[in-house]
Scaffold this motif. Sequence first.
Motif, PDB file in Angstrom:
ATOM      1  N   UNK A   1      11.789   5.988  -1.654  1.00  0.00           N
ATOM      2  CA  UNK A   1      10.700   5.090  -1.295  1.00  0.00           C
ATOM      3  C   UNK A   1      10.047   4.546  -2.562  1.00  0.00           C
ATOM      4  N   UNK A   2       9.751   3.265  -2.529  1.00  0.00           N
ATOM      5  CA  UNK A   2       9.081   2.593  -3.626  1.00  0.00           C
ATOM      6  C   UNK A   2       7.705   2.181  -3.134  1.00  0.00           C
ATOM      7  N   UNK A   3       6.660   2.632  -3.822  1.00  0.00           N
ATOM      8  CA  UNK A   3       5.290   2.355  -3.417  1.00  0.00           C
ATOM      9  C   UNK A   3       4.691   1.340  -4.382  1.00  0.00           C
ATOM     10  N   UNK A   4       4.169   0.265  -3.814  1.00  0.00           N
ATOM     11  CA  UNK A   4       3.495  -0.755  -4.604  1.00  0.00           C
ATOM     12  C   UNK A   4       2.073  -0.879  -4.081  1.00  0.00           C
ATOM     13  N   UNK A   5       1.126  -0.859  -5.013  1.00  0.00           N
ATOM     14  CA  UNK A   5      -0.290  -0.923  -4.675  1.00  0.00           C
ATOM     15  C   UNK A   5      -0.852  -2.242  -5.187  1.00  0.00           C
ATOM     16  N   UNK A   6      -1.330  -3.065  -4.277  1.00  0.00           N
ATOM     17  CA  UNK A   6      -1.959  -4.339  -4.639  1.00  0.00           C
ATOM     18  C   UNK A   6      -3.470  -4.117  -4.671  1.00  0.00           C
ATOM     19  N   UNK A   7      -4.066  -4.387  -5.837  1.00  0.00           N
ATOM     20  CA  UNK A   7      -5.501  -4.179  -6.009  1.00  0.00           C
ATOM     21  C   UNK A   7      -6.149  -5.471  -6.473  1.00  0.00           C
TER      22      UNK A   7
ATOM     23  N   UNK B   1      -3.490   8.667  -4.527  1.00  0.00           N
ATOM     24  CA  UNK B   1      -2.049   8.609  -4.804  1.00  0.00           C
ATOM     25  C   UNK B   1      -1.702   9.488  -6.003  1.00  0.00           C
ATOM     26  N   UNK B   2      -2.528   9.422  -7.044  1.00  0.00           N
ATOM     27  CA  UNK B   2      -2.292  10.269  -8.217  1.00  0.00           C
ATOM     28  C   UNK B   2      -2.412  11.749  -7.868  1.00  0.00           C
ATOM     29  N   UNK B   3      -3.435  12.092  -7.102  1.00  0.00           N
ATOM     30  CA  UNK B   3      -3.641  13.496  -6.707  1.00  0.00           C
ATOM     31  C   UNK B   3      -2.457  13.996  -5.873  1.00  0.00           C
TER      32      UNK B   3
ATOM     33  N   UNK C   1       3.617   5.132  -8.092  1.00  0.00           N
ATOM     34  CA  UNK C   1       3.417   3.793  -7.541  1.00  0.00           C
ATOM     35  C   UNK C   1       3.326   2.783  -8.672  1.00  0.00           C
ATOM     36  N   UNK C   2       3.585   1.552  -8.298  1.00  0.00           N
ATOM     37  CA  UNK C   2       3.410   0.426  -9.208  1.00  0.00           C
ATOM     38  C   UNK C   2       2.156  -0.306  -8.749  1.00  0.00           C
TER      39      UNK C   2
ATOM     40  N   UNK D   1      -8.808  -5.038   0.521  1.00  0.00           N
ATOM     41  CA  UNK D   1      -8.024  -4.464  -0.572  1.00  0.00           C
ATOM     42  C   UNK D   1      -8.377  -2.996  -0.721  1.00  0.00           C
ATOM     43  N   UNK D   2      -7.437  -2.180  -1.134  1.00  0.00           N
ATOM     44  CA  UNK D   2      -6.102  -2.510  -1.605  1.00  0.00           C
ATOM     45  C   UNK D   2      -5.113  -2.636  -0.449  1.00  0.00           C
ATOM     46  N   UNK D   3      -3.914  -3.081  -0.800  1.00  0.00           N
ATOM     47  CA  UNK D   3      -2.803  -3.090   0.142  1.00  0.00           C
ATOM     48  C   UNK D   3      -1.734  -2.174  -0.430  1.00  0.00           C
ATOM     49  N   UNK D   4      -1.297  -1.209   0.370  1.00  0.00           N
ATOM     50  CA  UNK D   4      -0.251  -0.283  -0.038  1.00  0.00           C
ATOM     51  C   UNK D   4       1.025  -0.678   0.700  1.00  0.00           C
ATOM     52  N   UNK D   5       2.076  -0.953  -0.061  1.00  0.00           N
ATOM     53  CA  UNK D   5       3.359  -1.354   0.493  1.00  0.00           C
ATOM     54  C   UNK D   5       4.364  -0.259   0.173  1.00  0.00           C
ATOM     55  N   UNK D   6       5.058   0.222   1.205  1.00  0.00           N
ATOM     56  CA  UNK D   6       6.054   1.277   1.018  1.00  0.00           C
ATOM     57  C   UNK D   6       7.408   0.726   1.470  1.00  0.00           C
ATOM     58  N   UNK D   7       8.339   0.664   0.526  1.00  0.00           N
ATOM     59  CA  UNK D   7       9.683   0.186   0.796  1.00  0.00           C
ATOM     60  C   UNK D   7      10.638   1.366   0.756  1.00  0.00           C
ATOM     61  N   UNK D   8      11.381   1.559   1.846  1.00  0.00           N
ATOM     62  CA  UNK D   8      12.427   2.572   1.868  1.00  0.00           C
ATOM     63  C   UNK D   8      13.680   1.915   1.314  1.00  0.00           C
TER      64      UNK D   8
END
Length: 93
Positions: A3-9, A24-26, A31-32, A60-67
């Motif tokens: 899974x690739x996690x992208x965080x739009x802030x 997410x860090x905890x 993530x990117x 915001x934010x938007x969290x996108x998870x790509x499998x």
Amino acid sequence: MSKLVTLYTKPGSCGQCTATIRALNKAEIPFQEIVVNPSDKESIDELRRIAKQLGESATMPYVLVLDRDTEDIKGWFGFQPDKIKDLKKELQP
């Protein structure tokens, strides 16, 4: 990890963005982060379109998870600690 996690802030002091980054860090979820500037009308319009499809407000934010295995995409807007916990469980071997 498949899974690739992208965080739009958004730039500046966004409380929900900061809380999501911390969570997410905890959870040790890599993530990117992509900062969406107010002048980036194209990205803002795309995020609004996604929010409308999800029936959510474009907070915001938007969290996108790509499998990467199945190419399935899921995501959510705003700080949602329960979804971060669920994602952590999905990522555990």
